[in-house]
Design an enzyme around this catalytic site. Structure first.
Site, short mmCIF file in Angstrom:
data_model
loop_
_atom_site.label_atom_id
_atom_site.label_comp_id
_atom_site.label_asym_id
_atom_site.label_seq_id
_atom_site.Cartn_x
_atom_site.Cartn_y
_atom_site.Cartn_z
N LYS A 72 50.56 -42.53 -107.92
CA LYS A 72 50.85 -43.65 -107.01
C LYS A 72 51.60 -44.81 -107.68
O LYS A 72 52.32 -45.53 -107.02
CB LYS A 72 49.55 -44.18 -106.39
CG LYS A 72 49.04 -43.29 -105.28
CD LYS A 72 47.83 -43.88 -104.60
CE LYS A 72 47.30 -42.94 -103.54
NZ LYS A 72 46.08 -43.42 -102.90
N ASP A 108 47.76 -47.40 -97.72
CA ASP A 108 46.33 -47.38 -98.06
C ASP A 108 45.64 -48.69 -97.67
O ASP A 108 44.51 -48.69 -97.18
CB ASP A 108 46.13 -47.16 -99.57
CG ASP A 108 46.24 -45.69 -99.96
OD1 ASP A 108 46.02 -44.82 -99.09
OD2 ASP A 108 46.53 -45.42 -101.14
N GLY A 132 35.44 -50.00 -109.70
CA GLY A 132 36.64 -49.20 -109.95
C GLY A 132 37.87 -50.08 -110.12
O GLY A 132 37.87 -51.25 -109.68
N ALA A 133 38.89 -49.54 -110.76
CA ALA A 133 40.12 -50.31 -110.99
C ALA A 133 41.34 -49.39 -110.99
O ALA A 133 42.31 -49.63 -111.70
CB ALA A 133 40.03 -51.08 -112.31
N GLY A 135 44.04 -46.71 -108.43
CA GLY A 135 45.02 -46.92 -107.36
C GLY A 135 44.39 -47.42 -106.07
O GLY A 135 44.92 -48.33 -105.43
N ASN A 155 34.34 -52.08 -113.70
CA ASN A 155 34.94 -50.76 -113.92
C ASN A 155 34.48 -50.20 -115.26
O ASN A 155 34.21 -50.95 -116.20
CB ASN A 155 36.47 -50.87 -113.92
CG ASN A 155 37.14 -49.51 -113.93
OD1 ASN A 155 36.75 -48.64 -113.17
ND2 ASN A 155 38.13 -49.32 -114.79
N ARG A 156 34.38 -48.87 -115.32
CA ARG A 156 33.97 -48.20 -116.58
C ARG A 156 34.85 -48.68 -117.73
O ARG A 156 34.35 -49.03 -118.79
CB ARG A 156 34.12 -46.69 -116.37
CG ARG A 156 33.78 -45.86 -117.56
CD ARG A 156 33.89 -44.40 -117.25
NE ARG A 156 35.25 -43.99 -116.87
CZ ARG A 156 35.61 -42.75 -116.61
NH1 ARG A 156 34.71 -41.79 -116.65
NH2 ARG A 156 36.86 -42.46 -116.28
N GLU A 159 39.05 -52.99 -119.68
CA GLU A 159 40.44 -53.46 -119.85
C GLU A 159 41.25 -53.27 -118.56
O GLU A 159 42.10 -54.10 -118.23
CB GLU A 159 41.15 -52.72 -120.99
CG GLU A 159 40.63 -53.02 -122.39
CD GLU A 159 39.31 -52.32 -122.70
OE1 GLU A 159 38.90 -51.43 -121.91
OE2 GLU A 159 38.69 -52.68 -123.71
N LEU A 223 34.69 -45.43 -100.44
CA LEU A 223 36.01 -44.91 -100.04
C LEU A 223 36.06 -43.38 -100.04
O LEU A 223 37.01 -42.78 -99.55
CB LEU A 223 37.11 -45.47 -100.97
CG LEU A 223 37.84 -46.71 -100.47
CD1 LEU A 223 36.90 -47.81 -100.04
CD2 LEU A 223 38.78 -47.24 -101.53
P1 NAP Z 1 42.11 -43.37 -109.79
O1 NAP Z 1 43.31 -44.21 -109.73
O2 NAP Z 1 42.11 -42.18 -110.71
O3 NAP Z 1 40.87 -44.32 -110.21
C1 NAP Z 1 39.63 -43.75 -110.44
C2 NAP Z 1 38.60 -44.84 -110.68
O4 NAP Z 1 37.32 -44.20 -110.80
C3 NAP Z 1 38.83 -45.59 -111.98
O5 NAP Z 1 38.40 -46.91 -111.82
C4 NAP Z 1 37.91 -44.85 -112.97
O6 NAP Z 1 37.46 -45.62 -114.04
C5 NAP Z 1 36.73 -44.55 -112.07
N1 NAP Z 1 35.95 -43.43 -112.54
C6 NAP Z 1 36.32 -42.14 -112.60
N2 NAP Z 1 35.31 -41.37 -113.08
C7 NAP Z 1 34.29 -42.23 -113.33
C8 NAP Z 1 32.97 -42.06 -113.85
N3 NAP Z 1 32.50 -40.85 -114.20
N4 NAP Z 1 32.17 -43.14 -113.97
C9 NAP Z 1 32.64 -44.37 -113.60
N5 NAP Z 1 33.88 -44.60 -113.12
C10 NAP Z 1 34.69 -43.53 -112.99
O7 NAP Z 1 41.72 -42.81 -108.35
P2 NAP Z 1 41.98 -43.48 -106.91
O8 NAP Z 1 43.23 -42.97 -106.32
O9 NAP Z 1 41.81 -44.95 -107.07
O10 NAP Z 1 40.77 -42.85 -106.05
C11 NAP Z 1 39.46 -43.30 -106.28
C12 NAP Z 1 38.53 -42.85 -105.17
O11 NAP Z 1 38.94 -43.42 -103.93
C13 NAP Z 1 38.49 -41.33 -104.94
O12 NAP Z 1 37.16 -40.96 -104.66
C14 NAP Z 1 39.35 -41.12 -103.73
O13 NAP Z 1 38.93 -40.00 -102.96
C15 NAP Z 1 39.07 -42.40 -102.95
N6 NAP Z 1 40.22 -42.73 -102.10
C16 NAP Z 1 40.00 -42.67 -100.76
C17 NAP Z 1 41.03 -42.94 -99.91
C18 NAP Z 1 40.79 -42.86 -98.44
O14 NAP Z 1 41.77 -42.86 -97.67
N7 NAP Z 1 39.55 -42.83 -98.00
C19 NAP Z 1 42.30 -43.31 -100.38
C20 NAP Z 1 42.48 -43.38 -101.77
C21 NAP Z 1 41.42 -43.07 -102.62
P3 NAP Z 1 38.34 -45.73 -115.40
O15 NAP Z 1 39.36 -46.80 -115.12
O16 NAP Z 1 37.36 -46.10 -116.42
O17 NAP Z 1 38.96 -44.39 -115.64
#
Ligand code: NAP
Length: 285
Positions: A72, A108, A132-133, A135, A155-156, A159, A223
């Protein structure tokens, strides 16, 4: 013979990695059918080293595409134009292909806010703890700050949260701060928002927060849409919180992406009808 896919079919796709479990094809193909358009939506598993090549092929053959994890942000440098809203939140999830040009948008944030409308919740000026931090967090924070909310990020990777705070601080009427441990939690927040992957299929036995803290929130918004009700939402219900899952966001970001591609909106009742049908379909899966 009823043949719906022909050489005239206009194609759209989702690029990401992994994409096998996405339900976007079900949503987008239902929207195309409801609009009576000869279009089809598929998924293309696209690892980072294949993104540029895949986009070159799409440019000649597709009407547009969605982008998901992990592209993204990286995709922005390959686009001809990025609209103001996507630039503000620093991420693109929808691309329209117009005469060989790639135009980037972010729907989004729109989907994220529609979820509050679905639950008749006015989120303006509320106190939020956002986990979380990545996309999704980026799109959510951008919207919440425009609504004047006080957003605390945890966030985990501290930084990454700090980088978001620096990027968004002072840009909108709301405020943003970062905490690094549960000890720093305030006693009351209006809303907890999970934007992490924790609790998502197949790791459905996990929750991003210890349930002892859940009585500090009125609303808990996860989410994640698979499963329909995460462990976090189950525990939040037991604490009498109002709960919201990721389906409304997923649905409405798709409706808006489809409008950008086709220049056509569905009437309100048709959108609500589709929403009910797809929500039912997801629950029955
Ligand atoms: P992303 O950019 O990869 O971000 C993932 C986030 O999750 C980061 O903050 C990461 O922390 C954290 N994380 C991952 N594994 C973890 C763990 N074991 N313990 C603690 N924190 C953890 O992903 P994204 O696109 O933002 O998506 C995140 C979530 O939102 C997903 O579940 C996705 O399905 C959902 N989502 C839903 C929609 C919707 O339309 N409903 C749209 C977009 C996303 P770090 O920074 O430390 O890696």
């Amino acid at each position: 013979m009823d043949i719906s896919l022909t050489s005239k079919t206009k194609l759209y796709t989702l690029l990401g990695c992994p994409v096998e479990h996405s339900i976007s094809p079900v949503i987008q193909n239902s929207i195309f059918a409801a609009k009576g358009l000869a279009s089809a939506y598929i998924v293309l598993n696209t690892p980072p080293d294949k993104l540029l090549h895949t986009m070159t092929v799409l440019k000649e053959n597709f009407g547009g595409f969605n982008i998901t994890l992990p592209h993204k942000q990286t995709i922005m440098e390959y686009l001809d134009v990025v609209d103001a809203n996507a630039r503000l939140c620093g991420a693109v999830n929808t691309v329209r292909i117009d005469h060989g040009k790639l135009l980037g948008f972010n729907t989004d944030g729109y989907g994220f806010m529609q979820a509050f409308s679905c639950h008749q919740i006015d989120i303006a000026h509320k106190r939020i703890l956002l986990l979380g931090a990545g996309g999704a967090a980026r799109a959510a924070i951008c919207q919440l700050l425009q609504q004047g909310c006080q957003v605390t990020i945890m966030n985990r990777t501290w930084e990454k949260a700090k980088r978001l705070e620096q990027e968004f601080a002072g840009k909108f009427s709301g405020s943003v701060t970062v905490i690094s441990s549960w000890r720093e939690l305030q006693n009351r927040y209006d809303c907890l928002i999970n934007t992490t992957l924790v609790g998502m299929y197949p790791h459905t036995d996990k929750s991003p927060i210890d349930p002892q803290y859940l009585n500090r929130f009125d609303i808990v918004y996860d989410l994640i849409y698979n499963p329909d009700e995460t462990k976090l939402l189950q525990e939040a219900k037991r604490c009498d919180c109002t709960t919201m899952n990721g389906f409304p966001m997923l649905f409405y970001q798709a409706v808006e992406a489809n409008r950008i591609w086709t220049d056509q909106s569905l009437p309100g009742p048709a959108v609500r009808n589709l929403y009910e049908k797809l929500a039912h379909y997801l629950q029955k899966r």
